[in-house]
Every structure is written in C-alpha cells, then in structure tokens.
Design a protein around this motif. Structure first.
Motif, PDB file in Angstrom:
ATOM      1  N   MET A 113       5.150  19.622 -33.797  1.00 54.71           N
ATOM      2  CA  MET A 113       3.988  18.994 -33.414  1.00 54.71           C
ATOM      3  C   MET A 113       4.275  17.419 -33.103  1.00 54.71           C
ATOM      4  N   ALA A 114       5.248  16.910 -33.469  1.00 53.75           N
ATOM      5  CA  ALA A 114       5.613  15.380 -33.113  1.00 53.75           C
ATOM      6  C   ALA A 114       5.935  15.361 -31.523  1.00 53.75           C
ATOM      7  N   ASP A 115       6.513  16.582 -30.981  1.00 52.24           N
ATOM      8  CA  ASP A 115       6.699  16.599 -29.606  1.00 52.24           C
ATOM      9  C   ASP A 115       5.736  16.800 -28.923  1.00 52.24           C
ATOM     10  N   ILE A 116       4.570  17.464 -29.263  1.00 50.69           N
ATOM     11  CA  ILE A 116       3.385  17.960 -28.747  1.00 50.69           C
ATOM     12  C   ILE A 116       2.645  16.215 -28.613  1.00 50.69           C
ATOM     13  N   GLY A 117       2.693  15.645 -29.702  1.00 52.50           N
ATOM     14  CA  GLY A 117       2.151  14.489 -29.889  1.00 52.50           C
ATOM     15  C   GLY A 117       2.847  13.355 -28.605  1.00 52.50           C
ATOM     16  N   SER A 118       4.103  13.400 -28.612  1.00 51.32           N
ATOM     17  CA  SER A 118       4.864  12.484 -27.666  1.00 51.32           C
ATOM     18  C   SER A 118       4.425  13.001 -26.322  1.00 51.32           C
ATOM     19  N   ASP A 119       4.435  14.080 -25.977  1.00 53.22           N
ATOM     20  CA  ASP A 119       4.183  14.546 -24.719  1.00 53.22           C
ATOM     21  C   ASP A 119       2.410  14.182 -24.364  1.00 53.22           C
ATOM     22  N   ASN A 120       1.705  14.252 -25.092  1.00 53.07           N
ATOM     23  CA  ASN A 120       0.392  13.781 -24.942  1.00 53.07           C
ATOM     24  C   ASN A 120       0.310  12.460 -24.774  1.00 53.07           C
ATOM     25  N   TYR A 121       0.891  11.551 -25.853  1.00 52.62           N
ATOM     26  CA  TYR A 121       1.110   9.969 -25.572  1.00 52.62           C
ATOM     27  C   TYR A 121       1.575   9.673 -24.074  1.00 52.62           C
ATOM     28  N   GLU A 122       2.693  10.466 -23.704  1.00 49.14           N
ATOM     29  CA  GLU A 122       3.298  10.055 -22.516  1.00 49.14           C
ATOM     30  C   GLU A 122       2.412  10.317 -21.242  1.00 49.14           C
ATOM     31  N   GLN A 123       1.636  11.478 -21.352  1.00 47.21           N
ATOM     32  CA  GLN A 123       0.727  11.922 -20.282  1.00 47.21           C
ATOM     33  C   GLN A 123      -0.377  10.799 -20.226  1.00 47.21           C
ATOM     34  N   GLU A 124      -1.136  10.535 -21.376  1.00 48.07           N
ATOM     35  CA  GLU A 124      -2.061   9.514 -21.683  1.00 48.07           C
ATOM     36  C   GLU A 124      -1.647   8.210 -20.711  1.00 48.07           C
ATOM     37  N   PHE A 125      -0.555   7.778 -21.223  1.00 48.12           N
ATOM     38  CA  PHE A 125       0.166   6.656 -20.879  1.00 48.12           C
ATOM     39  C   PHE A 125       0.225   6.664 -19.107  1.00 48.12           C
ATOM     40  N   SER A 126       0.809   7.761 -18.744  1.00 49.99           N
ATOM     41  CA  SER A 126       1.073   7.999 -17.298  1.00 49.99           C
ATOM     42  C   SER A 126      -0.372   7.715 -16.533  1.00 49.99           C
ATOM     43  N   LEU A 127      -1.434   8.112 -17.225  1.00 50.37           N
ATOM     44  CA  LEU A 127      -2.726   8.523 -16.360  1.00 50.37           C
ATOM     45  C   LEU A 127      -3.384   7.010 -16.616  1.00 50.37           C
ATOM     46  N   ARG A 151       0.767  -1.355   0.055  1.00 50.64           N
ATOM     47  CA  ARG A 151      -0.021   0.045  -0.049  1.00 50.64           C
ATOM     48  C   ARG A 151       1.069   1.347   0.006  1.00 50.64           C
ATOM     49  N   ALA A 152       1.949   1.222   0.794  1.00 50.02           N
ATOM     50  CA  ALA A 152       2.743   2.444   1.010  1.00 50.02           C
ATOM     51  C   ALA A 152       3.330   2.855  -0.273  1.00 50.02           C
ATOM     52  N   ARG A 153       3.833   1.572  -1.076  1.00 51.74           N
ATOM     53  CA  ARG A 153       4.410   1.663  -2.472  1.00 51.74           C
ATOM     54  C   ARG A 153       3.423   2.212  -3.365  1.00 51.74           C
ATOM     55  N   LEU A 154       2.455   1.755  -3.579  1.00 49.64           N
ATOM     56  CA  LEU A 154       1.364   2.084  -4.341  1.00 49.64           C
ATOM     57  C   LEU A 154       0.913   3.577  -4.180  1.00 49.64           C
ATOM     58  N   VAL A 155       0.808   3.897  -2.887  1.00 52.65           N
ATOM     59  CA  VAL A 155       0.525   5.227  -2.732  1.00 52.65           C
ATOM     60  C   VAL A 155       1.523   6.438  -3.365  1.00 52.65           C
ATOM     61  N   GLY A 156       2.974   5.867  -3.178  1.00 51.41           N
ATOM     62  CA  GLY A 156       4.237   6.662  -3.682  1.00 51.41           C
ATOM     63  C   GLY A 156       4.113   6.700  -4.924  1.00 51.41           C
ATOM     64  N   ASP A 157       3.902   5.492  -5.649  1.00 51.58           N
ATOM     65  CA  ASP A 157       3.843   5.368  -7.265  1.00 51.58           C
ATOM     66  C   ASP A 157       2.739   6.359  -7.805  1.00 51.58           C
ATOM     67  N   ALA A 158       1.518   6.015  -7.152  1.00 54.70           N
ATOM     68  CA  ALA A 158       0.635   6.973  -7.632  1.00 54.70           C
ATOM     69  C   ALA A 158       0.738   8.410  -7.400  1.00 54.70           C
ATOM     70  N   THR A 159       1.355   8.939  -6.519  1.00 51.89           N
ATOM     71  CA  THR A 159       1.513  10.319  -6.227  1.00 51.89           C
ATOM     72  C   THR A 159       2.710  10.692  -7.292  1.00 51.89           C
ATOM     73  N   HIS A 160       3.627   9.832  -7.384  1.00 52.77           N
ATOM     74  CA  HIS A 160       4.772  10.226  -8.478  1.00 52.77           C
ATOM     75  C   HIS A 160       4.008  10.317  -9.912  1.00 52.77           C
ATOM     76  N   GLU A 173      -2.755   1.517 -11.112  1.00 55.25           N
ATOM     77  CA  GLU A 173      -2.488   1.641  -9.629  1.00 55.25           C
ATOM     78  C   GLU A 173      -3.415   1.919  -8.577  1.00 55.25           C
ATOM     79  N   GLN A 174      -4.326   2.964  -9.081  1.00 59.72           N
ATOM     80  CA  GLN A 174      -5.337   3.088  -8.029  1.00 59.72           C
ATOM     81  C   GLN A 174      -6.313   2.255  -7.754  1.00 59.72           C
ATOM     82  N   ALA A 175      -6.470   1.315  -8.834  1.00 65.65           N
ATOM     83  CA  ALA A 175      -7.423   0.012  -8.892  1.00 65.65           C
ATOM     84  C   ALA A 175      -6.837  -1.082  -7.934  1.00 65.65           C
ATOM     85  N   THR A 176      -5.493  -0.929  -8.102  1.00 65.99           N
ATOM     86  CA  THR A 176      -4.698  -2.131  -7.114  1.00 65.99           C
ATOM     87  C   THR A 176      -4.993  -1.596  -5.711  1.00 65.99           C
ATOM     88  N   LEU A 177      -4.707  -0.221  -5.474  1.00 66.33           N
ATOM     89  CA  LEU A 177      -4.850   0.197  -4.216  1.00 66.33           C
ATOM     90  C   LEU A 177      -6.103  -0.009  -3.531  1.00 66.33           C
TER      91      LEU A 177
END
Length: 136
Positions: free
Chosen positions: A60-74, A27-36, A80-84
C-alpha cells in the motif's frame, strides 16, 4: 489596461528582438517539459516506469508513493502550463507592439527585469504593489 495601439512604454521591434528569441526558446522548452510531465503523470505508474510490468500485488505504501508522485507531476504540469500561457501572452505583446510596457501603468519595464522574467506583464513597482495587495 485595455489600451489600443502601441503604448508609449513599449519597446520598438528591434529592441524587443532579443526577447523574442529568448521567449521562443523558453516556449519550446516548456512545451517539451509539459509533454514529458504529462506522459509521466498520466500514462505510467512508478512501477511501470521502473520496468516492473508484473501484475503481482504491491504494498500500500508503494501505491501511496505512486499517487504522490503523480499528484506532484500534475502540479508541476499546471505550473508549466501557466508559465507557457504567460510566454504566449508576451509573444502576442511583441507582435502587437505592446511588449515592454507595464499593463498596469503603461510605463516601460526595465531591461534588467525583462532579462530576469522576459514574459512579465508588470514593472517592478506595479508587481510589488500587486504582491502586497494579494498578501494583505
């Protein structure tokens, strides 16, 4: 199943103790990971994370990469929240004396399964049956 009181398949308090400790650490690890993940996905773009704070236009490709990374992180954050939530449920089952009993059939979940997935709700037979039903 909606039972009240301890199930016959539940582990006694002393039997559940090692799982209580593992669940607290998880639980402590998941909370830390989720916060990060939340901080990374919601507060900073890839350029900002790399230290580029200029206001110069970017490709524009950089914007697309940023959007992909953000979506992947979300998506990772949601997982992580489901496992928590599952871990919190397992901790509540320990507290109520229901830990280790399958919520479907009430039989005792084998320790080997709990060692692999300490927050599981189901014995292997019920988990397999549910998985087959969801696929077919």
């Amino acid at each position: 199943m909606g039972k009240t009181g301890p199930s016959k398949g539940a582990y006694k308090t002393e039997e559940a103790q090692p799982y209580l400790e593992r669940l607290r650490v998880l639980r402590a690890r998941l909370v830390g990971d989720a916060t990060h993940l939340a901080d990374g996905a919601l507060n900073r773009t890839g350029r900002e994370a790399a230290g580029d704070l200029s206001k110069m236009p970017i490709h524009m490709a950089d914007i697309g990469s940023d959007n992909y990374e953000q979506e992947f992180s979300l998506d990772l954050l949601a997982a992580e929240q489901a496992t928590l939530a599952e871990v919190d449920s397992a901790l509540a089952r320990i507290e109520s004396g229901e830990y280790g009993a399958c919520v479907e059939c009430g039989h005792r979940i084998k320790k080997s399964r709990l060692n692999a997935i300490p927050y599981t709700h189901y014995c292997i037979d019920c988990a397999t049956k549910r998985d087959e039903e969801s696929r077919g």
